[in-house]
Design a protein around this motif. Structure first.
Motif, PDB file in Angstrom:
ATOM      1  N   TYR A 131       0.809  -1.217   0.000  1.00 39.23           N
ATOM      2  CA  TYR A 131       0.000   0.000   0.000  1.00 39.23           C
ATOM      3  C   TYR A 131       0.847   1.274   0.000  1.00 39.23           C
ATOM      4  O   TYR A 131       0.393   2.318   0.423  1.00 39.23           O
ATOM      5  CB  TYR A 131      -0.977  -0.020   1.186  1.00 39.23           C
ATOM      6  N   ARG A 184       3.017   2.280   1.875  1.00 40.72           N
ATOM      7  CA  ARG A 184       2.945   2.942   3.190  1.00 40.72           C
ATOM      8  C   ARG A 184       4.208   3.727   3.524  1.00 40.72           C
ATOM      9  O   ARG A 184       4.197   4.563   4.402  1.00 40.72           O
ATOM     10  CB  ARG A 184       2.675   1.897   4.294  1.00 40.72           C
ATOM     11  N   ILE A 211      -3.285   6.602   2.123  1.00 41.50           N
ATOM     12  CA  ILE A 211      -3.474   6.784   3.562  1.00 41.50           C
ATOM     13  C   ILE A 211      -4.363   8.004   3.829  1.00 41.50           C
ATOM     14  O   ILE A 211      -4.141   9.068   3.254  1.00 41.50           O
ATOM     15  CB  ILE A 211      -2.109   6.962   4.264  1.00 41.50           C
ATOM     16  N   PRO A 234     -11.817   6.928   8.496  1.00 39.98           N
ATOM     17  CA  PRO A 234     -12.553   6.050   7.579  1.00 39.98           C
ATOM     18  C   PRO A 234     -13.376   6.835   6.564  1.00 39.98           C
ATOM     19  O   PRO A 234     -13.447   6.461   5.392  1.00 39.98           O
ATOM     20  CB  PRO A 234     -13.478   5.251   8.511  1.00 39.98           C
ATOM     21  N   GLN A 235     -13.957   7.929   7.029  1.00 39.95           N
ATOM     22  CA  GLN A 235     -14.812   8.679   6.105  1.00 39.95           C
ATOM     23  C   GLN A 235     -14.003   9.334   4.984  1.00 39.95           C
ATOM     24  O   GLN A 235     -14.431   9.343   3.827  1.00 39.95           O
ATOM     25  CB  GLN A 235     -15.616   9.721   6.890  1.00 39.95           C
ATOM     26  N   PHE A 270     -13.358   6.720   2.587  1.00 31.29           N
ATOM     27  CA  PHE A 270     -14.502   6.488   1.700  1.00 31.29           C
ATOM     28  C   PHE A 270     -14.530   7.523   0.564  1.00 31.29           C
ATOM     29  O   PHE A 270     -14.816   7.190  -0.586  1.00 31.29           O
ATOM     30  CB  PHE A 270     -15.802   6.537   2.518  1.00 31.29           C
ATOM     31  N   ASP A 271     -14.190   8.769   0.887  1.00 29.62           N
ATOM     32  CA  ASP A 271     -14.129   9.795  -0.158  1.00 29.62           C
ATOM     33  C   ASP A 271     -13.061   9.454  -1.207  1.00 29.62           C
ATOM     34  O   ASP A 271     -13.283   9.634  -2.414  1.00 29.62           O
ATOM     35  CB  ASP A 271     -13.824  11.170   0.462  1.00 29.62           C
ATOM     36  N   PHE A 305     -13.186   0.054  -1.395  1.00 30.85           N
ATOM     37  CA  PHE A 305     -13.155   0.333   0.046  1.00 30.85           C
ATOM     38  C   PHE A 305     -12.386  -0.768   0.791  1.00 30.85           C
ATOM     39  O   PHE A 305     -11.728  -0.485   1.800  1.00 30.85           O
ATOM     40  CB  PHE A 305     -14.579   0.475   0.606  1.00 30.85           C
ATOM     41  N   SER A 340      -9.273   0.423   3.058  1.00 32.51           N
ATOM     42  CA  SER A 340      -9.354   0.052   4.473  1.00 32.51           C
ATOM     43  C   SER A 340      -8.150  -0.773   4.891  1.00 32.51           C
ATOM     44  O   SER A 340      -7.579  -0.563   5.968  1.00 32.51           O
ATOM     45  CB  SER A 340     -10.642  -0.740   4.737  1.00 32.51           C
ATOM     46  N   ALA A 341      -7.746  -1.722   4.054  1.00 33.10           N
ATOM     47  CA  ALA A 341      -6.559  -2.521   4.369  1.00 33.10           C
ATOM     48  C   ALA A 341      -5.317  -1.628   4.403  1.00 33.10           C
ATOM     49  O   ALA A 341      -4.471  -1.755   5.284  1.00 33.10           O
ATOM     50  CB  ALA A 341      -6.397  -3.644   3.347  1.00 33.10           C
ATOM     51  N   ALA A 342      -5.211  -0.715   3.448  1.00 36.36           N
ATOM     52  CA  ALA A 342      -4.060   0.192   3.394  1.00 36.36           C
ATOM     53  C   ALA A 342      -3.907   0.976   4.687  1.00 36.36           C
ATOM     54  O   ALA A 342      -2.804   1.262   5.137  1.00 36.36           O
ATOM     55  CB  ALA A 342      -4.212   1.154   2.210  1.00 36.36           C
ATOM     56  N   ASN A 343      -5.021   1.308   5.280  1.00 37.20           N
ATOM     57  CA  ASN A 343      -5.017   2.114   6.504  1.00 37.20           C
ATOM     58  C   ASN A 343      -5.129   1.278   7.775  1.00 37.20           C
ATOM     59  O   ASN A 343      -5.445   1.820   8.845  1.00 37.20           O
ATOM     60  CB  ASN A 343      -6.166   3.136   6.435  1.00 37.20           C
ATOM     61  N   ASN A 344      -4.835  -0.021   7.636  1.00 38.26           N
ATOM     62  CA  ASN A 344      -4.992  -0.920   8.781  1.00 38.26           C
ATOM     63  C   ASN A 344      -6.327  -0.695   9.496  1.00 38.26           C
ATOM     64  O   ASN A 344      -6.421  -0.752  10.718  1.00 38.26           O
ATOM     65  CB  ASN A 344      -3.838  -0.760   9.784  1.00 38.26           C
ATOM     66  N   TYR A 345      -7.335  -0.429   8.677  1.00 38.00           N
ATOM     67  CA  TYR A 345      -8.704  -0.274   9.167  1.00 38.00           C
ATOM     68  C   TYR A 345      -8.844   0.856  10.193  1.00 38.00           C
ATOM     69  O   TYR A 345      -9.745   0.848  11.004  1.00 38.00           O
ATOM     70  CB  TYR A 345      -9.218  -1.608   9.724  1.00 38.00           C
ATOM     71  N   TRP A 346      -7.902   1.792  10.144  1.00 36.24           N
ATOM     72  CA  TRP A 346      -7.950   2.945  11.081  1.00 36.24           C
ATOM     73  C   TRP A 346      -8.163   2.460  12.516  1.00 36.24           C
ATOM     74  O   TRP A 346      -8.945   3.037  13.281  1.00 36.24           O
ATOM     75  CB  TRP A 346      -9.068   3.923  10.675  1.00 36.24           C
ATOM     76  N   ARG A 347      -7.461   1.362  12.860  1.00 39.13           N
ATOM     77  CA  ARG A 347      -7.687   0.789  14.203  1.00 39.13           C
ATOM     78  C   ARG A 347      -7.155   1.691  15.318  1.00 39.13           C
ATOM     79  O   ARG A 347      -7.529   1.554  16.452  1.00 39.13           O
ATOM     80  CB  ARG A 347      -7.040  -0.604  14.309  1.00 39.13           C
ATOM     81  N   LEU A 395     -19.247   7.969   9.426  1.00 33.50           N
ATOM     82  CA  LEU A 395     -18.409   6.755   9.513  1.00 33.50           C
ATOM     83  C   LEU A 395     -17.230   6.988  10.452  1.00 33.50           C
ATOM     84  O   LEU A 395     -16.086   7.043  10.031  1.00 33.50           O
ATOM     85  CB  LEU A 395     -17.922   6.371   8.096  1.00 33.50           C
ATOM     86  N   LEU A 429     -14.619   1.753  11.934  1.00 31.68           N
ATOM     87  CA  LEU A 429     -15.065   0.460  11.380  1.00 31.68           C
ATOM     88  C   LEU A 429     -15.212  -0.587  12.477  1.00 31.68           C
ATOM     89  O   LEU A 429     -15.598  -1.732  12.211  1.00 31.68           O
ATOM     90  CB  LEU A 429     -14.076  -0.046  10.328  1.00 31.68           C
ATOM     91  N   TYR A 439     -23.818   7.932  -2.960  1.00 31.41           N
ATOM     92  CA  TYR A 439     -22.803   8.753  -3.611  1.00 31.41           C
ATOM     93  C   TYR A 439     -23.024   8.800  -5.123  1.00 31.41           C
ATOM     94  O   TYR A 439     -22.735   9.794  -5.781  1.00 31.41           O
ATOM     95  CB  TYR A 439     -21.396   8.197  -3.345  1.00 31.41           C
TER      96      TYR A 439
END
Lengths: 76, 76, 76, 76, 76, 76
Positions: free
Chosen positions: B73, B75, C10, C14-15, C18-19, C64, C68-75, D6, D9, D31
């Motif tokens: 990704y 990163r 990155i 999450p929102q 999505f954008d 998405f 989401s994976a790229a951002n580690n699901y914003w955990r 959002l 997640l 969207y």
């Protein structure tokens, strides 16, 4: 169909991986329609339809995900 | 089709990754329909159909998953 | 199309992810049909078709997954 | 569409994850077709078509993959 | 629809996982079309259409990916 | 349908994995249409339609992703 056609998912290069993907994609079709003559007739049918072509290339894209992951993306 | 067109899945940036995805997506179609004239005719057909366009962009999205994972990704 | 439009996968939230997915999904379509007028005409076509809308939202869902994976699901 | 919808997640349970998936799937459609009246008309259209329903549930299945991975499958 | 129907993605065996996948796939449809009578009518419609059946089994395949990953593929 | 048909996702070779994928893909269809006679009639219908064949091979490709991941791609 019991002969060996898929000894390994590992390939030396991405391009060989892509060739394996084509083999895999055709096998999936062949399992559903084993009759070679009917298969050839349909292959030319979807190869000449825009929608059929795109659908076939979706299968290729899904299989390329699998083979790329199997090969750790040939990161070297 | 034995010439080299996919030396690596690794790219410097996400945008170059997206360009590679376009190449990959077109190759998948070309393997199914190798005749360039027929291919050009169909490409304009699905490029002018809303359904065809969306289906083509599904293939692009699947391939972008693969290339993004291959590049961790980007990163950095 | 050589200008920069995808500097990174990155995002802060999450929102915003999505954008970015919406941008990515539109780009995939634009690569296939670069003519803006034709594109606008078709966009309104599939936006008013139930099947077209669902197909477009499949592309969004696939993209998405990637973002989401790229951002580690914003955990966090 | 700039309001927050959002924030995360992450959900407490698989079932709440599934509810988030429904939200995500509807947003993807919104969207593409922001006009609420048109959207409502089409939603009832695809909700009464077998093919439309199955296509909508594909989007849900793809988004459920994403949310499940984000939550480490709620393995606890 | 607020009753508990998805307490966990974890199952004892692959086959129980497959059964959960069927539940998940039906829920996705039910969220889109909550009217049970309409749903039953359409279910028999797509169950008797070759295309509908294949589309339904795509949803099942996608959900089986999720449940299999959740269970670490029951590697034991 | 309570008899055991999926004891494990693990296979000795990629090719056996592919055979398991065919079993899985047919089960998905069978859950949706349990009537064997109707099923056989439809199977021959989609096996003789180019679009049906490609859709069936998408299901196979998705299931092959799952089984390949389960087996760590038989990397040995």
């Amino acid at each position: 169909m019991t002969q060996s056609w898929l000894p390994s998912l590992i390939t030396a290069t991405p391009q060989e991986g892509f060739d394996l993907v084509i083999t895999l994609s055709r096998r999936g079709v062949k399992y559903t329609q084993p009759d070679s003559d009917k298969l050839m007739a349909m292959r030319s049918a979807y190869a000449e339809s825009a929608d059929g072509l795109t659908a076939a290339s979706q299968v290729i894209a899904i299989n390329f995900q699998t083979i790329s992951a199997a090969n750790n993306y040939w990161r070297g």
